[in-house]
Design a protein around this motif. Structure first.
Motif, mmCIF file in Angstrom:
data_model
loop_
_atom_site.group_PDB
_atom_site.id
_atom_site.type_symbol
_atom_site.label_atom_id
_atom_site.label_comp_id
_atom_site.label_asym_id
_atom_site.label_seq_id
_atom_site.Cartn_x
_atom_site.Cartn_y
_atom_site.Cartn_z
ATOM 1 N N MET A 1 40.901 52.505 33.993
ATOM 2 C CA MET A 1 41.740 51.720 33.101
ATOM 3 C C MET A 1 41.614 50.244 33.470
ATOM 4 O O MET A 1 41.621 49.880 34.633
ATOM 5 N N GLN A 2 41.517 49.424 32.473
ATOM 6 C CA GLN A 2 41.364 47.992 32.686
ATOM 7 C C GLN A 2 42.723 47.353 32.955
ATOM 8 O O GLN A 2 43.685 47.598 32.241
ATOM 9 N N GLU A 3 42.782 46.536 33.989
ATOM 10 C CA GLU A 3 44.032 45.858 34.329
ATOM 11 C C GLU A 3 44.209 44.622 33.461
ATOM 12 O O GLU A 3 43.245 43.974 33.074
ATOM 13 N N SER A 4 45.455 44.282 33.183
ATOM 14 C CA SER A 4 45.770 43.102 32.380
ATOM 15 C C SER A 4 46.758 42.219 33.124
ATOM 16 O O SER A 4 47.642 42.716 33.833
ATOM 17 N N TYR A 5 46.601 40.921 32.938
ATOM 18 C CA TYR A 5 47.456 39.932 33.581
ATOM 19 C C TYR A 5 47.813 38.859 32.562
ATOM 20 O O TYR A 5 47.069 38.613 31.628
ATOM 21 N N THR A 6 48.949 38.235 32.790
ATOM 22 C CA THR A 6 49.285 37.048 32.015
ATOM 23 C C THR A 6 48.537 35.877 32.649
ATOM 24 O O THR A 6 48.119 35.963 33.810
ATOM 25 N N PRO A 7 48.369 34.775 31.927
ATOM 26 C CA PRO A 7 47.723 33.613 32.536
ATOM 27 C C PRO A 7 48.448 33.142 33.800
ATOM 28 O O PRO A 7 47.813 32.776 34.786
ATOM 29 N N THR A 8 49.769 33.196 33.800
ATOM 30 C CA THR A 8 50.535 32.741 34.958
ATOM 31 C C THR A 8 50.278 33.634 36.170
ATOM 32 O O THR A 8 50.008 33.138 37.270
ATOM 33 N N SER A 9 50.333 34.956 35.977
ATOM 34 C CA SER A 9 50.108 35.849 37.118
ATOM 35 C C SER A 9 48.652 35.794 37.579
ATOM 36 O O SER A 9 48.379 35.882 38.776
ATOM 37 N N LYS A 12 48.191 32.660 39.752
ATOM 38 C CA LYS A 12 48.775 32.804 41.086
ATOM 39 C C LYS A 12 47.858 33.578 42.026
ATOM 40 O O LYS A 12 47.880 33.351 43.229
ATOM 41 N N ASN A 13 47.080 34.501 41.478
ATOM 42 C CA ASN A 13 46.240 35.379 42.292
ATOM 43 C C ASN A 13 44.758 35.243 41.943
ATOM 44 O O ASN A 13 43.992 36.193 42.129
ATOM 45 N N LEU A 14 44.344 34.093 41.452
ATOM 46 C CA LEU A 14 42.995 33.952 40.913
ATOM 47 C C LEU A 14 41.914 34.331 41.907
ATOM 48 O O LEU A 14 41.022 35.120 41.591
ATOM 49 N N TYR A 15 41.973 33.806 43.113
ATOM 50 C CA TYR A 15 40.924 34.110 44.091
ATOM 51 C C TYR A 15 40.857 35.604 44.344
ATOM 52 O O TYR A 15 39.771 36.202 44.350
ATOM 53 N N GLN A 16 41.996 36.253 44.546
ATOM 54 C CA GLN A 16 42.024 37.692 44.815
ATOM 55 C C GLN A 16 41.516 38.480 43.616
ATOM 56 O O GLN A 16 40.792 39.462 43.772
ATOM 57 N N LEU A 17 41.881 38.069 42.411
ATOM 58 C CA LEU A 17 41.402 38.759 41.213
ATOM 59 C C LEU A 17 39.888 38.651 41.070
ATOM 60 O O LEU A 17 39.212 39.635 40.755
ATOM 61 N N LEU A 18 39.352 37.460 41.309
ATOM 62 C CA LEU A 18 37.906 37.273 41.217
ATOM 63 C C LEU A 18 37.181 38.138 42.245
ATOM 64 O O LEU A 18 36.149 38.755 41.948
ATOM 65 N N LYS A 19 37.728 38.199 43.442
ATOM 66 C CA LYS A 19 37.140 39.026 44.493
ATOM 67 C C LYS A 19 37.197 40.505 44.100
ATOM 68 O O LYS A 19 36.214 41.239 44.242
ATOM 69 N N GLN A 20 38.325 40.945 43.571
ATOM 70 C CA GLN A 20 38.497 42.334 43.140
ATOM 71 C C GLN A 20 37.516 42.693 42.029
ATOM 72 O O GLN A 20 36.872 43.747 42.078
ATOM 73 N N VAL A 21 37.382 41.833 41.046
ATOM 74 C CA VAL A 21 36.462 42.080 39.934
ATOM 75 C C VAL A 21 35.031 42.210 40.452
ATOM 76 O O VAL A 21 34.301 43.127 40.082
ATOM 77 N N ALA A 22 34.638 41.310 41.339
ATOM 78 C CA ALA A 22 33.274 41.326 41.869
ATOM 79 C C ALA A 22 33.004 42.555 42.730
ATOM 80 O O ALA A 22 31.941 43.164 42.631
ATOM 81 N N GLU A 23 33.954 42.935 43.550
ATOM 82 C CA GLU A 23 33.750 44.056 44.469
ATOM 83 C C GLU A 23 33.837 45.414 43.782
ATOM 84 O O GLU A 23 33.091 46.335 44.114
ATOM 85 N N GLU A 24 34.749 45.543 42.830
ATOM 86 C CA GLU A 24 34.992 46.844 42.201
ATOM 87 C C GLU A 24 34.258 47.027 40.882
ATOM 88 O O GLU A 24 34.270 48.113 40.312
ATOM 89 N N HIS A 25 33.645 45.963 40.372
ATOM 90 C CA HIS A 25 32.944 46.004 39.080
ATOM 91 C C HIS A 25 33.849 46.561 37.985
ATOM 92 O O HIS A 25 33.424 47.356 37.155
ATOM 93 N N ARG A 26 35.117 46.118 38.029
ATOM 94 C CA ARG A 26 36.081 46.484 36.999
ATOM 95 C C ARG A 26 36.575 45.210 36.341
ATOM 96 O O ARG A 26 37.105 44.328 37.024
ATOM 97 N N PRO A 27 36.408 45.100 35.037
ATOM 98 C CA PRO A 27 36.886 43.892 34.364
ATOM 99 C C PRO A 27 38.407 43.819 34.346
ATOM 100 O O PRO A 27 39.087 44.839 34.464
ATOM 101 N N ILE A 28 38.921 42.620 34.210
ATOM 102 C CA ILE A 28 40.357 42.429 34.004
ATOM 103 C C ILE A 28 40.539 41.601 32.745
ATOM 104 O O ILE A 28 39.664 40.823 32.357
ATOM 105 N N THR A 29 41.666 41.796 32.114
ATOM 106 C CA THR A 29 41.990 41.063 30.891
ATOM 107 C C THR A 29 43.110 40.080 31.182
ATOM 108 O O THR A 29 44.088 40.428 31.842
ATOM 109 N N ILE A 30 42.943 38.873 30.688
ATOM 110 C CA ILE A 30 44.010 37.872 30.723
ATOM 111 C C ILE A 30 44.596 37.867 29.312
ATOM 112 O O ILE A 30 43.944 37.424 28.365
#
Length: 86
Positions: A1-9, A12-30
């Motif tokens: 399942m694809q995770e979704s975030y608001t722009p604000t959230s 706040k966690n941009l670096y961690q989200l980018l790392k997660q996307v790269a490591e897990e090869h799972r897209p996220i939606t803003i």
């Protein structure tokens, strides 16, 4: 399942989200209030693979591959392939 975030959230966690996307090869939606502005973040390697697949589809190469995979008449002689016009 694809995770979704608001722009604000996401901010706040941009670096961690980018790392997660790269490591897990799972897209996220803003997700934004206007769905037309929603954005998906994918790893660069995945994006390149998507672009290559689209190119192969648009040029008809994928159709040729599928045609050859479904060819029941036997094997294709490699010398008969027009490599310049695939």
């Amino acid at each position: 399942m694809q995770e979704s975030y608001t722009p604000t959230s996401a901010r706040k966690n941009l670096y961690q989200l980018l790392k997660q996307v790269a490591e897990e090869h799972r897209p996220i939606t803003i997700q934004q209030k206007d769905a037309a502005l929603d954005t998906v973040i994918v790893p660069k390697d995945d994006w390149d693979a998507i672009q290559e697949t689209l190119y192969l589809y648009q040029t008809g190469t994928l159709a040729k591959v599928a045609e050859r995979e479904n060819d029941q008449s036997g094997t294709t002689n490699i010398d008969d392939i027009d490599w310049d016009n695939l």
